[in-house]
Design a protein around this motif. Structure first.
Motif, PDB file in Angstrom:
ATOM      1  N   MET A  15       0.826  -1.198   0.000  1.00 30.86           N
ATOM      2  CA  MET A  15       0.000   0.000   0.000  1.00 30.86           C
ATOM      3  C   MET A  15       0.866   1.255   0.000  1.00 30.86           C
ATOM      4  O   MET A  15       0.664   2.169  -0.800  1.00 30.86           O
ATOM      5  CB  MET A  15      -0.852  -0.063   1.274  1.00 30.86           C
ATOM      6  N   LEU A  18       2.628   1.664  -3.280  1.00 24.71           N
ATOM      7  CA  LEU A  18       1.733   2.120  -4.346  1.00 24.71           C
ATOM      8  C   LEU A  18       1.502   3.627  -4.226  1.00 24.71           C
ATOM      9  O   LEU A  18       1.545   4.362  -5.222  1.00 24.71           O
ATOM     10  CB  LEU A  18       0.411   1.347  -4.262  1.00 24.71           C
ATOM     11  N   GLU A  19       1.265   4.078  -3.001  1.00 26.03           N
ATOM     12  CA  GLU A  19       1.062   5.518  -2.800  1.00 26.03           C
ATOM     13  C   GLU A  19       2.292   6.298  -3.255  1.00 26.03           C
ATOM     14  O   GLU A  19       2.170   7.351  -3.882  1.00 26.03           O
ATOM     15  CB  GLU A  19       0.787   5.806  -1.316  1.00 26.03           C
ATOM     16  N   VAL A  22       2.344   6.377  -7.108  1.00 25.38           N
ATOM     17  CA  VAL A  22       1.331   7.296  -7.652  1.00 25.38           C
ATOM     18  C   VAL A  22       1.786   8.741  -7.439  1.00 25.38           C
ATOM     19  O   VAL A  22       1.701   9.576  -8.348  1.00 25.38           O
ATOM     20  CB  VAL A  22      -0.034   7.030  -6.976  1.00 25.38           C
ATOM     21  N   GLY A  23       2.309   8.993  -6.239  1.00 26.10           N
ATOM     22  CA  GLY A  23       2.763  10.357  -5.938  1.00 26.10           C
ATOM     23  C   GLY A  23       3.855  10.800  -6.903  1.00 26.10           C
ATOM     24  O   GLY A  23       3.817  11.908  -7.449  1.00 26.10           O
ATOM     25  N   LEU A  25       4.494   9.685  -9.917  1.00 30.86           N
ATOM     26  CA  LEU A  25       3.975   9.851 -11.273  1.00 30.86           C
ATOM     27  C   LEU A  25       3.190  11.155 -11.384  1.00 30.86           C
ATOM     28  O   LEU A  25       3.261  11.858 -12.390  1.00 30.86           O
ATOM     29  CB  LEU A  25       3.081   8.670 -11.630  1.00 30.86           C
ATOM     30  N   GLU A  26       2.439  11.452 -10.318  1.00 31.61           N
ATOM     31  CA  GLU A  26       1.610  12.655 -10.374  1.00 31.61           C
ATOM     32  C   GLU A  26       2.442  13.926 -10.362  1.00 31.61           C
ATOM     33  O   GLU A  26       2.040  14.940 -10.905  1.00 31.61           O
ATOM     34  CB  GLU A  26       0.604  12.648  -9.217  1.00 31.61           C
ATOM     35  N   ARG A  27       3.580  13.862  -9.721  1.00 33.19           N
ATOM     36  CA  ARG A  27       4.444  15.050  -9.724  1.00 33.19           C
ATOM     37  C   ARG A  27       4.980  15.321 -11.124  1.00 33.19           C
ATOM     38  O   ARG A  27       5.287  16.426 -11.477  1.00 33.19           O
ATOM     39  CB  ARG A  27       5.607  14.855  -8.755  1.00 33.19           C
ATOM     40  N   GLY A  28       5.072  14.277 -11.910  1.00 33.73           N
ATOM     41  CA  GLY A  28       5.382  14.445 -13.318  1.00 33.73           C
ATOM     42  C   GLY A  28       6.812  14.844 -13.616  1.00 33.73           C
ATOM     43  O   GLY A  28       7.099  15.338 -14.690  1.00 33.73           O
ATOM     44  N   ASP A  29       7.713  14.681 -12.654  1.00 35.97           N
ATOM     45  CA  ASP A  29       9.085  15.111 -12.923  1.00 35.97           C
ATOM     46  C   ASP A  29      10.027  13.941 -13.180  1.00 35.97           C
ATOM     47  O   ASP A  29      11.230  14.076 -13.093  1.00 35.97           O
ATOM     48  CB  ASP A  29       9.614  15.978 -11.778  1.00 35.97           C
ATOM     49  N   VAL A  30       9.449  12.782 -13.489  1.00 35.30           N
ATOM     50  CA  VAL A  30      10.328  11.642 -13.784  1.00 35.30           C
ATOM     51  C   VAL A  30      10.500  11.515 -15.296  1.00 35.30           C
ATOM     52  O   VAL A  30       9.577  11.829 -16.048  1.00 35.30           O
ATOM     53  CB  VAL A  30       9.757  10.322 -13.215  1.00 35.30           C
ATOM     54  N   SER A  35       9.106   6.667 -15.997  1.00 38.50           N
ATOM     55  CA  SER A  35       7.688   6.751 -15.701  1.00 38.50           C
ATOM     56  C   SER A  35       6.977   5.490 -16.178  1.00 38.50           C
ATOM     57  O   SER A  35       6.040   5.027 -15.548  1.00 38.50           O
ATOM     58  CB  SER A  35       7.082   8.011 -16.335  1.00 38.50           C
ATOM     59  N   TYR A  39       4.993   3.022 -13.775  1.00 42.93           N
ATOM     60  CA  TYR A  39       3.604   2.638 -14.038  1.00 42.93           C
ATOM     61  C   TYR A  39       3.460   1.122 -13.914  1.00 42.93           C
ATOM     62  O   TYR A  39       2.516   0.623 -13.286  1.00 42.93           O
ATOM     63  CB  TYR A  39       3.199   3.101 -15.436  1.00 42.93           C
ATOM     64  N   GLY A  42       3.539   0.154 -10.388  1.00 47.05           N
ATOM     65  CA  GLY A  42       2.272   0.525  -9.759  1.00 47.05           C
ATOM     66  C   GLY A  42       1.217  -0.533 -10.040  1.00 47.05           C
ATOM     67  O   GLY A  42       0.466  -0.934  -9.134  1.00 47.05           O
TER      68      GLY A  42
ATOM     69  N   TRP B 285     -10.127   2.598  -1.846  1.00 46.91           N
ATOM     70  CA  TRP B 285      -8.847   3.309  -1.891  1.00 46.91           C
ATOM     71  C   TRP B 285      -7.981   2.783  -3.037  1.00 46.91           C
ATOM     72  O   TRP B 285      -7.385   3.536  -3.788  1.00 46.91           O
ATOM     73  CB  TRP B 285      -8.125   3.119  -0.556  1.00 46.91           C
ATOM     74  N   GLN B 289      -6.436   4.650  -6.188  1.00 43.94           N
ATOM     75  CA  GLN B 289      -5.003   4.672  -6.520  1.00 43.94           C
ATOM     76  C   GLN B 289      -4.783   4.235  -7.964  1.00 43.94           C
ATOM     77  O   GLN B 289      -3.989   4.813  -8.688  1.00 43.94           O
ATOM     78  CB  GLN B 289      -4.235   3.738  -5.582  1.00 43.94           C
ATOM     79  N   LEU B 293      -3.160   6.330 -10.838  1.00 42.77           N
ATOM     80  CA  LEU B 293      -1.976   5.807 -11.526  1.00 42.77           C
ATOM     81  C   LEU B 293      -2.155   5.947 -13.046  1.00 42.77           C
ATOM     82  O   LEU B 293      -1.288   6.486 -13.731  1.00 42.77           O
ATOM     83  CB  LEU B 293      -1.793   4.339 -11.141  1.00 42.77           C
ATOM     84  N   ALA B 296      -2.273   9.645 -14.060  1.00 38.80           N
ATOM     85  CA  ALA B 296      -0.959  10.278 -14.021  1.00 38.80           C
ATOM     86  C   ALA B 296      -0.132   9.840 -15.220  1.00 38.80           C
ATOM     87  O   ALA B 296       0.531  10.645 -15.859  1.00 38.80           O
ATOM     88  CB  ALA B 296      -0.246   9.902 -12.730  1.00 38.80           C
ATOM     89  N   GLN B 297      -0.221   8.569 -15.527  1.00 42.69           N
ATOM     90  CA  GLN B 297       0.578   8.060 -16.637  1.00 42.69           C
ATOM     91  C   GLN B 297       0.106   8.657 -17.952  1.00 42.69           C
ATOM     92  O   GLN B 297       0.902   9.101 -18.767  1.00 42.69           O
ATOM     93  CB  GLN B 297       0.506   6.521 -16.658  1.00 42.69           C
ATOM     94  N   GLN B 300       1.116  12.183 -18.185  1.00 42.77           N
ATOM     95  CA  GLN B 300       2.535  12.279 -18.534  1.00 42.77           C
ATOM     96  C   GLN B 300       2.722  12.195 -20.034  1.00 42.77           C
ATOM     97  O   GLN B 300       3.407  12.996 -20.638  1.00 42.77           O
ATOM     98  CB  GLN B 300       3.283  11.097 -17.906  1.00 42.77           C
TER      99      GLN B 300
END
Lengths: 80, 530
Positions: A15, A18-19, A22-23, A25-30, A35, A39, A42, B285, B289, B293, B296-297, B300
């Motif tokens: 868990m 996974l968080e 996701v975090g 990927l969401e920041r988008g700076d990879v 990425s 993914y 994830g 949850w 997630q 995921l 976000a992908q 990107q």
């Protein structure tokens, strides 16, 4: 990323991982390559979490004790 | 009492008892009068011998009564008496005639009211806290999602049902129930044993080891819950390696195990809620997630695609890149012919200027100068050569004059002298060597003569020969002509031989090894015995 194989993670570890994924990927700076790897990881972690959540089996047993009070076996308990 | 008096002694009517009689009378009286009493007082000195009986004093500010609790009763007590505890004891009085003593045999002993019990509990709690048993640092975190939950409680009753129901609602798990008495005198020992027992299981064994324990009991009176206040229970809970939730009594009831547990739940149901998360919430949850995921992908990818398109748009068209160079080319092409003409003209002008100063007279002057220089050098050539030859010849002569026979001859003479010296040394050495060998030879010859058998003959020994052979045994000597050799000659004996001493034989004639001589010659007559 921790080195522990996903298949050996506890639910909580999977868990948290996974968080984390996701975090990131969401920041988008990879970078793009990373990425994609993130993914995939994830998706694997999600599968692990799902598997652990599916293991929701109730099984109730009572311990039987011998004359000295040490455990001797199990008897299934039903109807409670 | 008059029946005890047999006969009134003279002069007094006071009866006379034996000690036993009086003791017996007192015993009967006391035991008859106080066969069942309740007595309130403070527990004084308590002694707990191995026998299991408990000896104690009950006292108030003025008096003391000894008491005893027999083993059977002691085991049944819900609260063990402790020094300083205010108690109400029930029992009967008895005397001990052997020591003129009396005591109360206690059937039951209880703290005198809530106050006394609470005071004792506070004392115990303070002692355990001082030991650090309740330190927050000792508390282990509960596992987020335990696989197996061990529940220590009564197997029947509402408590286990409440726990199982709530677990089922939230997240069904494997549950192991360790049945225990949750009140009464067995409660504390069974609960402590169950906690230790669960800890002693090995993970993955026939009895799987739980990763979370719940000790639960419904509400009840202070006395009902008292087992969970016992020190052994608190110690077992503190010592548990498996995280432990205590859920004893109602929310307002607090027992010692609650302080020692890793987590306290106000009710058994609440314990189940602490034990597992809600499965449906976790599924939700997880869905969230997963959605994040994917989003976000794809974001990107979309962002990068957008950026790529933006950059592509900013790129100029290839054809426009050529415009400016093409223009430059055109302009250069225009200027090329005129530039070429100009250059040719400039070069031609320079050629004309250069050829202007080029004339035969100048060249001739140059040649004449060079010719003169050559002549001068040529004239210096012959004398220089002659000089060089003369110098070399001189050098040759000097060298050849140093070459003569003198040094060679001197060398030959020196070598001849060395040869003569060496041959002299060789002759000397040879002479010395032969002299030494000669003396060694003589010494050896002397030794040989001493060792030879002839010298032995001179000391009185003799050699016996039979048939030309040296006879060493009587058998060899039997029946043959014998010859005995002495130092000064030989003597012939025997049937065929005439006794004729012969001169000493030549050394070469005898065997190389001298025969071991006999002490005396064998008498010839003995041969006939065989």
């Amino acid at each position: 990323m921790s080195d522990k194989p996903v298949a050996e993670m506890s639910f909580e570890e999977a868990m948290r991982a996974l968080e984390d994924v996701v975090g990131k990927l969401e920041r988008g700076d990879v970078p793009l390559e990373q990425s994609i790897a993130l993914y995939e990881r994830g998706a694997e972690l999600k599968k692990r979490c799902e598997a652990k959540l599916k293991e929701a089996e109730e099984k109730v047993a009572a311990i039987t004790l011998d004359g000295q009070g040490t455990p001797a076996g199990l008897t299934p308990v039903e109807g409670l | 009492m008059s029946d005890l008096i047999d006969e009134a002694p003279e002069g007094t009517n006071a009866p006379e008892f034996s000690v036993s009689e009086l003791s017996g009378a007192i015993k009967r009286m006391i035991e008859g009068e106080f066969a069942h009493v309740r007595i309130k007082g403070e527990v004084g000195r308590v002694s707990l011998p191995r026998s299991g009986h408990i000896y104690l004093d009950l006292k108030d500010d003025r008096a003391v009564i000894s008491g005893v609790i027999w083993k059977g009763v002691a085991q049944r007590l819900s609260v063990q008496p402790e020094e300083g505890m205010e108690v109400v004891a029930t029992g009967r009085l008895t005397t001990f005639p052997g020591q003129s003593k009396y005591q109360i045999v206690i059937d039951d002993i209880k703290p005198a009211g809530m106050g006394a019990l609470m005071a004792m509990l506070e004392k115990r709690k303070a002692a355990l806290a001082a030991e650090g048993l309740f330190d927050p640092a000792r508390k282990r975190p509960l596992p987020y999602l335990p696989e197996i939950i061990g529940v220590i409680t009564s197997p029947s009753g509402a408590v286990i049902r409440d726990i199982l129901h709530r677990l089922r609602d939230r997240f069904p798990r494997k549950v192991l129930i360790w049945p225990v008495a949750v009140q009464g005198d067995k409660c504390a020992s069974e609960v402590a044993r169950a906690i230790a027992g669960f800890n002693a299981l090995s993970p993955g064994g026939a009895l799987p080891r739980p990763d979370l324990l719940i000790v639960a009991r419904g509400g009840g009176s202070l006395e009902d819950l008292w087992g969970f206040n016992e020190e052994i229970v608190a110690r077992a809970a503190a010592a548990s390696d498996i995280p432990l939730i205590s859920a004893v009594g109602h929310e307002t009831d607090t027992t010692l195990i609650d302080y020692a547990a890793d987590k306290r739940a106000p009710t058994p149901t609440a314990a189940a809620e602490l034990a597992v998360p809600v499965r449906l919430e976790l599924l939700a949850w997880l869905d969230g997630q997963a959605a994040r995921l994917s989003r976000a992908q794809s974001q990107q990818l979309a962002q990068r695609g957008q950026r790529l398109r933006d950059l592509a748009r900013a790129l100029p068209r290839p054809i426009s890149l050529l415009d400016s160079p093409r223009q430059r080319l055109d302009r250069a092409a225009d200027r090329l012919p005129s530039a070429l003409t100009g250059t040719v003209q400039r070069q031609r002008l320079r050629l004309l200027q250069a050829t202007g100063s080029l004339r035969p007279a100048t060249l001739q002057r140059h040649i004449t100068a060079e010719d003169r220089s050559l002549q001068a050098t040529g004239q210096r050539l012959v004398p220089a050569l002659a000089r060089a030859i003369a110098s070399h010849r001189q050098h040759l002569q000097a060298t050849s004059s140093r070459l003569g026979v003198g040094p060679l001859r001197a060398e030959a003479q020196r070598q001849a002298r060395d040869l003569a010296r060496l041959s002299q040394r060789l002759a000397d050495a040879g002479l010395r060597q032969t002299t030494q060998w000669r003396s060694q030879l003589e010494a050896t010859e002397r030794l040989r003569e001493t060792l030879g058998y002839k010298a032995t003959l001179a000391r009185g020994y003799a050699v016996v020969r039979a048939g030309g052979q040296v006879a060493t045994t009587t058998a060899a000597a039997t029946g043959k002509a014998l010859e005995i050799e002495f130092a000064d000659g030989r003597l012939q004996l025997g049937p065929t031989a005439a006794a004729a001493p012969s001169p000493s034989p030549d050394a070469a004639e005898s065997p190389a090894k001298p025969a071991k001589p006999r002490k005396k010659p064998v008498p010839p007559g003995q041969g006939s015995l065989f």
